[in-house]
Design an enzyme around this catalytic site. Structure first.
Site, mmCIF file in Angstrom:
data_model
loop_
_atom_site.group_PDB
_atom_site.id
_atom_site.type_symbol
_atom_site.label_atom_id
_atom_site.label_comp_id
_atom_site.label_asym_id
_atom_site.label_seq_id
_atom_site.Cartn_x
_atom_site.Cartn_y
_atom_site.Cartn_z
ATOM 1 N N LEU A 1 103.974 28.641 73.300
ATOM 2 C CA LEU A 1 104.646 27.432 73.746
ATOM 3 C C LEU A 1 105.831 27.248 72.815
ATOM 4 C CD1 LEU A 1 101.772 24.824 74.375
ATOM 5 C CD2 LEU A 1 103.291 25.804 76.100
ATOM 6 N N ASP A 2 107.014 26.971 73.357
ATOM 7 C CA ASP A 2 108.159 26.819 72.464
ATOM 8 C C ASP A 2 108.046 25.526 71.657
ATOM 9 O OD1 ASP A 2 109.343 24.667 73.956
ATOM 10 O OD2 ASP A 2 110.233 26.112 75.328
ATOM 11 N N LYS A 3 108.916 25.383 70.683
ATOM 12 C CA LYS A 3 108.837 24.269 69.732
ATOM 13 C C LYS A 3 108.847 22.905 70.419
ATOM 14 C CE LYS A 3 111.395 22.452 65.677
ATOM 15 N NZ LYS A 3 112.050 21.265 66.284
ATOM 16 N N SER B 1 107.818 22.209 73.439
ATOM 17 C CA SER B 1 106.782 22.050 74.453
ATOM 18 C C SER B 1 105.459 21.603 73.831
ATOM 19 C CB SER B 1 106.584 23.359 75.218
ATOM 20 O OG SER B 1 107.775 23.724 75.897
#
Length: 260
Positions: free
Chosen positions: A119-121, A123
């Site tokens: 999961l990106d930062k 999200s």
């Protein structure tokens, strides 16, 4: 320095051999990149002799491997669900010094666990972590088309035509980005929440798909992977998966209909 929780004396299986770094990773001791660092630093020995080559072939079930003099066998398998808050990086370390999910888990007394997907930062939501690399690979393998569901707050009010275009997909940077499902959850005066289901996951897939239609993402929360739902797990908290949850994710999902 991690130590084995369950030493293994199992013989080599069918003579199958892998690089030493990969063997350490598959035993759930550490990540492959971390194993490579340990080996190059002279911390890993095989039958009492220091090995400096991460690709040195050894059998997966071979004994006699030590790290800092401590014997390494198969680690107890651990499977964890974490409700990732926004702002944490999914990485064991960040070169820019940003907070990571491991900072949030530092007091949890867990063994080394690798993230199952990303999961990106910016999200939030459901993140799986485990030291069972085979189980993890089965979840992240694109060939399985395992569905992942997201709730996404966008900066405009969508219409039916827009939702249809998200399901049709776009090409971006040579990749086809498409939503398996895209439905309106609720709408306010100026923004709305969508439920978007993916059965494949490319880097920043949903953000890029929406950006291609001029839509900005205000929040992005993953709420389920396969049949496993985040439920009411509080943000920033974690729990062990139940046996039936582990096995349900291990099972191969049903094949999806091919897209034309």
């Amino acid at each position: 320095m991690p130590t084995s929780r369950r030493p293994s004396s199992a013989p080599a299986r069918d003579g199958v051999r892998h690089g030493l770094a990969r063997v350490l990773s598959k035993r759930g001791v550490c990540s492959r990149s971390q194993a490579e660092q340990w080996i190059r630093a002279g911390r890993v020995a095989l039958d009492g002799r220091v090995v400096l080559d991460p690709e040195r072939p050894v059998a997966q079930g071979q004994g006699g491997i030590t790290v800092d003099g401590q014997p390494i066998g198969e680690s107890t398998r651990v499977y964890v669900m974490f409700n990732k808050p926004r702002g944490l990086v999914v990485s064991t370390a960040d070169e820019r010094g940003r907070a990571t999910v491991y900072d949030a888990l530092v007091a949890a007394d867990l063994p080394w666990l690798g993230p199952v997907g990303r999961l990106d930062k910016a999200s939030e939501g459901l993140l799986l972590l485990s030291n069972d690399t085979v189980w993890a690979a089965g979840i992240t393998d694109p060939a399985t088309h395992r569905e992942k569901t997201y709730h996404v707050q966008i900066d405009r009010l969508p219409d039916a035509a827009l939702l249809a275009r998200l399901r049709e997909g776009v090409f971006d940077e040579g990749e086809r980005l498409v939503a398996r499902q895209a439905e309106l959850l609720r709408a306010g005066d100026k923004n709305a929440w969508l439920e978007i289901v993916l059965d494949e996951g490319r880097n920043r897939h949903i953000r890029r798909l929406l950006a291609a239609h001029g839509i900005g993402v205000l929040r992005l929360v993953r709420v389920s992977i396969g049949g496993l739902r985040l439920g009411d797990l509080p943000k920033g908290q974690w729990r062990h998966l139940a046996t039936e949850e582990i096995e349900a994710l291990r099972a191969r999902p049903q094949a999806t209909s091919p897209r034309l």
